[in-house]
Scaffold this active site. Structure first.
Site, PDB file in Angstrom:
ATOM      1  N   GLU A  82     -13.793   4.395  -2.643  1.00 55.84           N
ATOM      2  CA  GLU A  82     -12.348   4.734  -2.244  1.00 55.84           C
ATOM      3  C   GLU A  82     -11.612   5.641  -3.437  1.00 55.84           C
ATOM      4  O   GLU A  82     -11.974   5.701  -4.530  1.00 55.84           O
ATOM      5  CB  GLU A  82     -11.457   3.362  -2.354  1.00 55.84           C
ATOM      6  CG  GLU A  82     -10.089   3.461  -2.189  1.00 55.84           C
ATOM      7  CD  GLU A  82      -9.818   3.944  -0.815  1.00 55.84           C
ATOM      8  OE1 GLU A  82     -10.476   3.349   0.089  1.00 55.84           O
ATOM      9  OE2 GLU A  82      -8.533   4.368  -0.625  1.00 55.84           O
ATOM     10  N   ASP A  83     -11.043   6.792  -2.605  1.00 56.16           N
ATOM     11  CA  ASP A  83     -10.388   7.795  -3.659  1.00 56.16           C
ATOM     12  C   ASP A  83     -11.077   8.556  -4.798  1.00 56.16           C
ATOM     13  O   ASP A  83     -10.839   8.430  -5.806  1.00 56.16           O
ATOM     14  CB  ASP A  83      -9.184   6.873  -4.164  1.00 56.16           C
ATOM     15  CG  ASP A  83      -8.028   6.971  -3.124  1.00 56.16           C
ATOM     16  OD1 ASP A  83      -8.055   7.488  -2.204  1.00 56.16           O
ATOM     17  OD2 ASP A  83      -6.873   6.478  -3.566  1.00 56.16           O
ATOM     18  N   TYR A 102       1.012  -1.102   0.057  1.00 50.75           N
ATOM     19  CA  TYR A 102      -0.005  -0.125   0.017  1.00 50.75           C
ATOM     20  C   TYR A 102       1.060   1.138   0.116  1.00 50.75           C
ATOM     21  O   TYR A 102       2.198   1.242  -0.875  1.00 50.75           O
ATOM     22  CB  TYR A 102      -0.961  -0.087   1.169  1.00 50.75           C
ATOM     23  CG  TYR A 102      -2.089   0.964   0.766  1.00 50.75           C
ATOM     24  CD1 TYR A 102      -2.972   0.560  -0.072  1.00 50.75           C
ATOM     25  CD2 TYR A 102      -2.386   1.831   1.743  1.00 50.75           C
ATOM     26  CE1 TYR A 102      -3.923   1.357  -0.642  1.00 50.75           C
ATOM     27  CE2 TYR A 102      -3.433   2.609   1.378  1.00 50.75           C
ATOM     28  CZ  TYR A 102      -4.326   2.464   0.375  1.00 50.75           C
ATOM     29  OH  TYR A 102      -5.320   3.486  -0.133  1.00 50.75           O
ATOM     30  N   ARG A 112      -9.134  10.640  -7.601  1.00 49.68           N
ATOM     31  CA  ARG A 112      -8.080  11.253  -6.535  1.00 49.68           C
ATOM     32  C   ARG A 112      -7.515  10.136  -5.914  1.00 49.68           C
ATOM     33  O   ARG A 112      -7.706   9.645  -4.829  1.00 49.68           O
ATOM     34  CB  ARG A 112      -9.011  12.335  -5.671  1.00 49.68           C
ATOM     35  CG  ARG A 112      -8.251  13.056  -4.853  1.00 49.68           C
ATOM     36  CD  ARG A 112      -8.094  12.755  -3.425  1.00 49.68           C
ATOM     37  NE  ARG A 112      -7.544  11.468  -3.080  1.00 49.68           N
ATOM     38  CZ  ARG A 112      -7.422  11.076  -1.696  1.00 49.68           C
ATOM     39  NH1 ARG A 112      -7.931  11.766  -0.712  1.00 49.68           N
ATOM     40  NH2 ARG A 112      -7.172   9.587  -1.881  1.00 49.68           N
ATOM     41  N   ASP A 117     -13.910   5.483   2.914  1.00 47.66           N
ATOM     42  CA  ASP A 117     -12.534   5.295   3.927  1.00 47.66           C
ATOM     43  C   ASP A 117     -11.691   6.708   3.986  1.00 47.66           C
ATOM     44  O   ASP A 117     -11.345   7.099   5.006  1.00 47.66           O
ATOM     45  CB  ASP A 117     -11.623   4.181   3.309  1.00 47.66           C
ATOM     46  CG  ASP A 117     -10.432   4.289   4.472  1.00 47.66           C
ATOM     47  OD1 ASP A 117     -10.689   4.092   5.722  1.00 47.66           O
ATOM     48  OD2 ASP A 117      -9.284   4.105   4.110  1.00 47.66           O
ATOM     49  N   ASP A 118     -11.692   7.404   2.842  1.00 49.40           N
ATOM     50  CA  ASP A 118     -10.808   8.736   2.956  1.00 49.40           C
ATOM     51  C   ASP A 118     -11.598   9.972   3.926  1.00 49.40           C
ATOM     52  O   ASP A 118     -10.976  10.637   4.415  1.00 49.40           O
ATOM     53  CB  ASP A 118     -10.839   9.258   1.261  1.00 49.40           C
ATOM     54  CG  ASP A 118     -10.361   8.090   0.455  1.00 49.40           C
ATOM     55  OD1 ASP A 118      -9.261   7.728   0.818  1.00 49.40           O
ATOM     56  OD2 ASP A 118     -11.089   7.944  -0.587  1.00 49.40           O
ATOM     57  N   LYS A 137      -5.783  -2.069  -0.747  1.00 52.50           N
ATOM     58  CA  LYS A 137      -6.751  -2.090   0.277  1.00 52.50           C
ATOM     59  C   LYS A 137      -7.221  -3.489   0.648  1.00 52.50           C
ATOM     60  O   LYS A 137      -7.242  -4.058   1.828  1.00 52.50           O
ATOM     61  CB  LYS A 137      -7.894  -1.200   0.098  1.00 52.50           C
ATOM     62  CG  LYS A 137      -7.275   0.515   0.093  1.00 52.50           C
ATOM     63  CD  LYS A 137      -7.938   1.105   1.500  1.00 52.50           C
ATOM     64  CE  LYS A 137      -7.408   2.326   1.940  1.00 52.50           C
ATOM     65  NZ  LYS A 137      -7.863   3.312   1.828  1.00 52.50           N
ATOM     66  N   ASN A 196      -0.183  11.826   1.574  1.00 53.61           N
ATOM     67  CA  ASN A 196       0.363  10.832   1.279  1.00 53.61           C
ATOM     68  C   ASN A 196       0.590  11.128  -0.134  1.00 53.61           C
ATOM     69  O   ASN A 196      -0.254  11.791  -1.054  1.00 53.61           O
ATOM     70  CB  ASN A 196      -0.254   9.408   1.124  1.00 53.61           C
ATOM     71  CG  ASN A 196      -0.444   9.118   2.680  1.00 53.61           C
ATOM     72  OD1 ASN A 196       0.591   8.978   3.498  1.00 53.61           O
ATOM     73  ND2 ASN A 196      -1.700   8.723   3.129  1.00 53.61           N
TER      74      ASN A 196
HETATM   75  P1  NAD Z   1      -8.809  16.584  -1.446  1.00 53.03           P
HETATM   76  O1  NAD Z   1      -8.251  16.783  -2.622  1.00 53.03           O
HETATM   77  O2  NAD Z   1     -10.114  16.074  -1.424  1.00 53.03           O
HETATM   78  O3  NAD Z   1      -8.797  17.892  -0.451  1.00 53.03           O
HETATM   79  C1  NAD Z   1      -7.612  18.802  -0.541  1.00 53.03           C
HETATM   80  C2  NAD Z   1      -7.986  19.975   0.351  1.00 53.03           C
HETATM   81  O4  NAD Z   1      -6.672  20.597   0.259  1.00 53.03           O
HETATM   82  C3  NAD Z   1      -8.852  20.737  -0.398  1.00 53.03           C
HETATM   83  O5  NAD Z   1      -9.613  21.372   0.208  1.00 53.03           O
HETATM   84  C4  NAD Z   1      -7.859  21.858  -1.092  1.00 53.03           C
HETATM   85  O6  NAD Z   1      -8.718  23.234  -0.961  1.00 53.03           O
HETATM   86  C5  NAD Z   1      -6.832  22.070   0.196  1.00 53.03           C
HETATM   87  N1  NAD Z   1      -5.737  22.861  -0.128  1.00 53.03           N
HETATM   88  C6  NAD Z   1      -4.982  22.677  -1.301  1.00 53.03           C
HETATM   89  N2  NAD Z   1      -3.934  23.482  -1.190  1.00 53.03           N
HETATM   90  C7  NAD Z   1      -4.118  24.110   0.104  1.00 53.03           C
HETATM   91  C8  NAD Z   1      -3.317  24.731   0.713  1.00 53.03           C
HETATM   92  N3  NAD Z   1      -2.062  25.518   0.091  1.00 53.03           N
HETATM   93  N4  NAD Z   1      -3.428  25.261   2.035  1.00 53.03           N
HETATM   94  C9  NAD Z   1      -4.509  24.607   2.585  1.00 53.03           C
HETATM   95  N5  NAD Z   1      -5.351  23.733   2.009  1.00 53.03           N
HETATM   96  C10 NAD Z   1      -5.081  23.440   0.400  1.00 53.03           C
HETATM   97  O7  NAD Z   1      -7.938  15.452  -0.968  1.00 53.03           O
HETATM   98  P2  NAD Z   1      -7.996  14.455   0.559  1.00 53.03           P
HETATM   99  O8  NAD Z   1      -8.914  13.321   0.010  1.00 53.03           O
HETATM  100  O9  NAD Z   1      -8.759  15.362   1.551  1.00 53.03           O
HETATM  101  O10 NAD Z   1      -6.842  14.179   0.729  1.00 53.03           O
HETATM  102  C11 NAD Z   1      -5.535  15.103   1.199  1.00 53.03           C
HETATM  103  C12 NAD Z   1      -4.458  14.531   1.411  1.00 53.03           C
HETATM  104  O11 NAD Z   1      -4.421  13.814   2.646  1.00 53.03           O
HETATM  105  C13 NAD Z   1      -3.953  13.325   0.207  1.00 53.03           C
HETATM  106  O12 NAD Z   1      -2.506  13.618   0.240  1.00 53.03           O
HETATM  107  C14 NAD Z   1      -4.094  12.084   1.079  1.00 53.03           C
HETATM  108  O13 NAD Z   1      -3.230  11.103   0.586  1.00 53.03           O
HETATM  109  C15 NAD Z   1      -3.926  12.399   2.474  1.00 53.03           C
HETATM  110  N6  NAD Z   1      -4.779  11.348   3.387  1.00 53.03           N
HETATM  111  C16 NAD Z   1      -4.143  10.883   4.250  1.00 53.03           C
HETATM  112  C17 NAD Z   1      -4.608   9.700   4.938  1.00 53.03           C
HETATM  113  C18 NAD Z   1      -3.914   9.275   5.944  1.00 53.03           C
HETATM  114  O14 NAD Z   1      -2.822   8.996   5.931  1.00 53.03           O
HETATM  115  N7  NAD Z   1      -4.711   8.578   7.071  1.00 53.03           N
HETATM  116  C19 NAD Z   1      -5.955   9.619   4.821  1.00 53.03           C
HETATM  117  C20 NAD Z   1      -6.626  10.539   3.808  1.00 53.03           C
HETATM  118  C21 NAD Z   1      -6.173  11.342   3.039  1.00 53.03           C
END
Ligand code: NAD
Length: 585
Positions: free
Chosen positions: A262-263, A120, A173, A285-286, A191, A435
């Site tokens: 997912e994603d 993963y 995404r 899950d996200d 997953k 990530n």
């Molecule tokens: P998403 O695209 O839905 O959301 C991203 C958000 O970040 C948006 O609201 C965007 O406006 C905001 N953003 C972009 N640039 C920004 C900045 N400069 N300052 C502040 N905000 C900003 O993505 P997501 O699904 O919410 O995932 C975001 C990240 O979190 C990804 O990298 C994902 O891999 C990671 N994530 C990690 C885990 C984990 O490790 N447990 C779980 C879920 C998501």
């Protein structure tokens, strides 16, 4: 059942997670000889016993020595460790999966700390990008707009009559990498490997699905070797109809399955979750898994600091699928802790790419509206409406105890922001979640340095321990894998027809309670991955009890639920275990 009898001699009674159904579904006798060795679900390689070699026409097809599964695991790990890089390790593991599924899961289960980052994140991100070149053998199910009128047939084509858990992505995404088109299939495959390793769902009871609705990734569309549906993404009504046809097909073919979205990209993620969560047992899950794992990290940190939950203030950098999910769950926890609606709105503050989210600001999408800082709180905090209001300014005014990065923007948690936070709170909790590793909003070593070693830190991607003032600080991983396998297993075992918010809350509190004092002493806010089965079992049990108590799951006492959870957990070994007494929904 004798130990030497392979799994296909079982009756056709499908267990809680689909065990034992294969031979009957095929309607043919067990394969023999080279056919048997070529079937990854039945193959044991050199572990076929003397008696089996005689009985199934294997004499001469295997070297002389009969090898135990534990020895096979050692041999495979040696092979994997010899590979030059993580992508090669992934390819080696995929080849093992294609050859001998039981051994693949045994290798993974016995070496989760080492191999979870290979099957993963972070390695899977690279796999998605190179999917067409990396994948050798077909896995999972592909559904494209051409199939919209025949999705039930496609589901039946899988040859899996009793799928109990589906992970489906539309690939838009993928991690923080954006639209990966058909390559996104690497995510549901990864997953599900973790579902099996983590919660013991039998692989035949799971299904990875790519809802390949096209791609807007220009590079992929221009690639003559692109394997996916080579058209721009479906949008609007056509997209909605595609998803609706998929959900209808799942309900028709697999009425007892749990569906994990997912994603999906933010707006689709939240809208589809909310639209379908009462129609079939489903979760994202996200959105929800991330929320629970983050809530668990916060609750664990409170075990260290001794502070009450009601005194926490959370700043979320990123208001996407995960940011909104975290806000929703944390707000629910604060309400349960006795805060008024107004206090809750004040305690959870979000920023997106346009800065602080506040009432009256421009560019606020519908799914963020519930999480804007109300005008009164905006004024009480002393903000001025000069856009954009950046992170350091927000920290200065709000004085959060917890800062979470979910923006996919590396470096977005700045030195100024952490220094400001550390100057105002004794033990800042900082969670750069994004990530893969290259997208983390800050590195743990920087956060420790900027906070004079006072911060508690956990990350989305794995990081090595950091020496702080001569002491090694272990960086716990806020990995959703601590949550989703237990949620899935608990929902299946309880036959719940819905996956509720309460289930994620109990998953979070259960996980927080499982971090050992030894781990806490090193600064780790999460268990080690080697503890995953224990964690998933405990969460599954808590989820099944919650489903019962909420009146949406089977009515069984705690002991029965515990027995059912245990019976549903498959241990990758060549002889198969017996099925659960509470199998049928
Ligand atoms: P998403 O695209 O839905 O959301 C991203 C958000 O970040 C948006 O609201 C965007 O406006 C905001 N953003 C972009 N640039 C920004 C900045 N400069 N300052 C502040 N905000 C900003 O993505 P997501 O699904 O919410 O995932 C975001 C990240 O979190 C990804 O990298 C994902 O891999 C990671 N994530 C990690 C885990 C984990 O490790 N447990 C779980 C879920 C998501």
């Amino acid at each position: 059942m004798s130990d030497s009898v392979p799994m296909w001699t079982e009756s056709g009674d499908a267990g809680a997670t689909g065990r034992g159904s294969r031979a009957v579904f095929r309607g043919v006798g067990p394969p023999r000889g080279t056919d048997l060795l070529a079937d990854p679900t039945l193959n044991k390689d050199t572990a076929f016993t003397e008696a089996e070699r005689d009985e199934f026409g294997l004499r001469g097809l295997l070297p002389w020595r009969v090898v135990s599964i534990d020895e096979q695991v050692d041999i495979e790990m040696e092979r994997i460790r010899r590979k030059a890089d993580d992508l090669e390790k992934y390819i080696g593991l995929a080849a093992l999966h294609d050859r001998n599924e039981t051994l693949f899961y045994r290798v993974l289960l016995n070496n989760l700390d080492e191999l979870a980052p290979i099957v993963y994140t972070p390695t899977v991100g690279q796999v998605c990008r190179l999917f067409g070149k990396v994948m050798r053998r077909q896995q999972g199910l592909w559904i494209t707009p051409d199939d919209v009128d025949r999705i039930p047939d496609l589901l039946r084509n899988t040859g899996r009559p009793d799928v109990r858990l589906i992970v489906a992505t539309d690939n838009e995404r993928i991690l923080g990498l954006g639209d990966q088109g058909a390559g996104g299939m690497g995510i549901p495959i990864g997953k599900l490997a973790l579902y099996t390793a983590g919660a013991g769902l039998h692989p035949t009871s799971t299904l990875a699905i790519s809802l390949d609705a096209g791609t807007d990734n220009e590079g992929l569309l221009a690639d003559p070797h692109y394997l996916g549906y080579p058209k721009p993404r479906l949008r609007d009504g056509a997209y909605e109809a595609f998803i609706e046809a998929f959900v209808e097909a799942v309900l028709e073919v697999y009425p007892h399955t749990v569906l994990q979205w997912e994603d999906f990209k933010q707006h689709n993620a939240i809208r589809l979750l909310d639209r379908y969560r009462h129609r079939l047992a489903s979760f994202n899950d996200d959105v929800q898994g991330t929320a629970a794992v983050v809530a668990a990290g916060i609750l664990t940190a409170l075990r260290v600091t001794g502070q009450p939950l009601s005194a926490q203030r959370l700043v979320l950098l990123g208001a996407g699928a995960s940011g909104i999910g975290i806000a929703r769950l944390f707000e629910a926890l604060l309400r349960d802790a006795g805060l008024s609606a107004r206090e809750v709105r004040r305690a959870v503050v979000l920023l997106d790419s346009h800065g602080l989210l506040y009432e009256g600001r421009d560019h606020i999408a519908d799914d963020k509206r519930l999480h804007v800082l109300p005008r009164q709180e905006f004024e009480d905090y002393g903000f001025q409406p000069i856009d954009p209001i950046d992170l350091s300014t927000v920290i200065h005014h709000v004085v959060p105890t917890v800062l979470v990065g979910a923006s996919a923007v590396p470096g977005a948690i700045t030195e100024a922001a952490v220094r400001e936070m550390a100057s105002r709170v004794a033990t800042p909790l900082v969670l750069p979640l994004s990530n893969p590793t290259s997208l983390a909003e800050a590195t743990p070593s920087d956060v420790f340095a900027w906070s004079n070693g006072r911060a508690l830190v956990a990350t989305g991607s794995p990081f090595e321990p950091v020496k702080v003032d001569g002491h090694e600080r272990v960086v716990g991983q806020a990995n959703n894998v601590f949550i989703f396998p237990g949620i899935g297993l608990g929902t299946i075992v309880s036959c719940a027809h819905e996956v509720t918010d309460r289930m994620f809350q109990v998953a979070a509190t259960t996980l927080a309670g499982l971090v050992s004092p030894d781990r806490l002493a090193t600064g780790a806010l999460y268990p080690g991955l080697s503890e995953l089965r224990t964690v998933s079992r405990a969460i599954a049990l808590a989820v099944a009890r919650t489903a019962r108590d909420e009146g949406i799951g089977r009515m069984a006492d705690d002991e029965q639920l515990e027995a059912a959870v245990d019976a549903a957990i498959w241990t990758p070994d060549y002889p198969q275990a017996s099925s659960s007494e509470l199998d049928e929904c």
